[in-house]
Design an enzyme around this catalytic site. Sequence first.
Site, PDB file in Angstrom:
ATOM      1  CB  SER A  34      -0.871  -0.011   1.260  1.00 15.77           C
ATOM      2  OG  SER A  34      -1.277   1.312   1.543  1.00 15.77           O
ATOM      3  CG  HIS A  59      -4.048  -2.201  -1.159  1.00 16.67           C
ATOM      4  ND1 HIS A  59      -5.164  -3.019  -1.176  1.00 16.67           N
ATOM      5  CD2 HIS A  59      -4.279  -1.269  -0.204  1.00 16.67           C
ATOM      6  CE1 HIS A  59      -6.030  -2.588  -0.271  1.00 16.67           C
ATOM      7  NE2 HIS A  59      -5.529  -1.529   0.329  1.00 16.67           N
ATOM      8  CG  ASP A  61      -5.067   2.217   0.852  1.00 19.90           C
ATOM      9  OD1 ASP A  61      -5.925   1.335   1.028  1.00 19.90           O
ATOM     10  OD2 ASP A  61      -3.859   2.058   1.105  1.00 19.90           O
ATOM     11  CG  MET A  63      -8.728   6.752   2.232  1.00 21.46           C
ATOM     12  SD  MET A  63      -7.852   7.004   3.784  1.00 21.46           S
ATOM     13  CE  MET A  63      -6.792   5.566   3.814  1.00 21.46           C
ATOM     14  CG  HIS A  94      -9.048  -0.495   0.376  1.00 18.03           C
ATOM     15  ND1 HIS A  94      -8.363  -0.520   1.564  1.00 18.03           N
ATOM     16  CD2 HIS A  94     -10.367  -0.698   0.715  1.00 18.03           C
ATOM     17  CE1 HIS A  94      -9.205  -0.704   2.562  1.00 18.03           C
ATOM     18  NE2 HIS A  94     -10.432  -0.808   2.081  1.00 18.03           N
ATOM     19  CG  MET A  96     -11.214   2.576   2.577  1.00 21.04           C
ATOM     20  SD  MET A  96      -9.621   2.792   3.393  1.00 21.04           S
ATOM     21  CE  MET A  96      -8.529   2.843   1.994  1.00 21.04           C
ATOM     22  CG  MET A 165     -10.838  -3.297   6.204  1.00 18.76           C
ATOM     23  SD  MET A 165      -9.408  -2.849   5.201  1.00 18.76           S
ATOM     24  CE  MET A 165      -8.531  -1.706   6.279  1.00 18.76           C
ATOM     25  CG  ASP A 199      -5.500  -2.874   3.902  1.00 15.78           C
ATOM     26  OD1 ASP A 199      -4.395  -2.466   4.308  1.00 15.78           O
ATOM     27  OD2 ASP A 199      -6.299  -2.152   3.263  1.00 15.78           O
ATOM     28  N   GLY A 221       1.713  -1.718   4.174  1.00 12.90           N
ATOM     29  CA  GLY A 221       2.063  -0.328   3.907  1.00 12.90           C
ATOM     30  C   GLY A 221       3.356   0.054   4.579  1.00 12.90           C
TER      31      GLY A 221
HETATM   32  C1  DX5 Z   1      -5.837   1.738   5.885  1.00 10.91           C
HETATM   33  C2  DX5 Z   1      -5.480   1.317   4.491  1.00 10.91           C
HETATM   34  C3  DX5 Z   1      -4.288   0.439   4.403  1.00 10.91           C
HETATM   35  C4  DX5 Z   1      -3.026   1.038   4.958  1.00 10.91           C
HETATM   36  C5  DX5 Z   1      -2.134  -0.046   5.373  1.00 10.91           C
HETATM   37  O1  DX5 Z   1      -7.083   2.292   5.901  1.00 10.91           O
HETATM   38  O2  DX5 Z   1      -6.546   0.624   3.902  1.00 10.91           O
HETATM   39  O3  DX5 Z   1      -4.102  -0.058   3.097  1.00 10.91           O
HETATM   40  O4  DX5 Z   1      -2.349   1.857   4.055  1.00 10.91           O
HETATM   41  O5  DX5 Z   1      -1.009   0.493   5.979  1.00 10.91           O
HETATM   42  P1  DX5 Z   1      -0.253  -0.268   7.135  1.00 10.91           P
HETATM   43  O6  DX5 Z   1       0.281  -1.546   6.541  1.00 10.91           O
HETATM   44  O7  DX5 Z   1       0.802   0.689   7.532  1.00 10.91           O
HETATM   45  O8  DX5 Z   1      -1.247  -0.541   8.224  1.00 10.91           O
HETATM   46 ZN    ZN Z   2      -6.160  -0.454   2.052  1.00  8.23          ZN
END
Ligand code: DX5
Ligand code: ZN
Length: 252
Positions: A34, A59, A61, A63, A94, A96, A165, A199, A221
């Site tokens: 990520s 991946h 993200d 948001m 992903h 969100m 999650m 994730d 990530g």
């Molecule tokens: C959180 C994201 C993840 C995040 C993971 O809402 O969906 O993809 O970037 O990051 P780490 O691995 O640092 O938790």
């Molecule tokens: Zn994610």
Amino acid sequence: MLRLGRLVLRLSRLQANPTNSRHSMAYSAKIGPSILSSDLSCLGSECVRMMECGADYLHLDVMDGHFVPNITFGHPMVECLRKTVGQDPFFDMHMMVSRPEQWVKPMAAAGANQYTFHLEATTNPGNLIKEIKESGMKVGLAIKPGTTVEELAPWANQIDMALVMTVEPGFGGQKFMEDMMPKVSWLRGQFPSLDIEVDGGVGPDTIHKCAEAGANMIVSGSAVIGSDDPRSVIALLRTAVSEAIQKRSLDR
Ligand code: DX5
Ligand code: ZN
């Protein structure tokens, strides 16, 4: 004699094709960094760097500041990233966002390969799954920590991937929620060939729990991006998952 010959031929074909083996698994270990915790002003080169370090997919993200209390980027950024990294890297989006229906076509046009939406964000998952498939993308279905796996189950046969999650979505760098692992184990038991992604807070310290529970698509990530040696971290994560898959196939 003729029948015996046919039998030998069929057996040799079975052996030649590993997917026919009684012990083989339909899924494999895949690691998807990520890039949320990378230097966002260098997103293109960070994506290229992750692929060069052995990532199986990326991946991404998305948001919207509404479904989660944070904002990242949308389809215009994805279109630029696709131009930078080329056609090959697999983009797992992903999403969100509160209205996942809204971005299916723009994301497909921008070059997304998989559209992973949240079950909590829609009242009509069946229709959304259909729309994603019609747009030519694979379907991922995500659940937040507070959503039960039984709520996801009715859709499992229509999707390509389930995302469990392991943190509350919204931010990178949070603590891994080990109590989500029974969801992964349950899904693996019920849907032996489904791609199952985890994730949030996944890295060298927590990967074994995920692998043992049956996850095969691993988002990581901060553990990958923040490492001095992302190549080794990616390799370590993949080895842990591959070994667990192998063990499960021998146990069957
Ligand atoms: C959180 C994201 C993840 C995040 C993971 O809402 O969906 O993809 O970037 O990051 P780490 O691995 O640092 O938790
Ligand atoms: Zn994610």
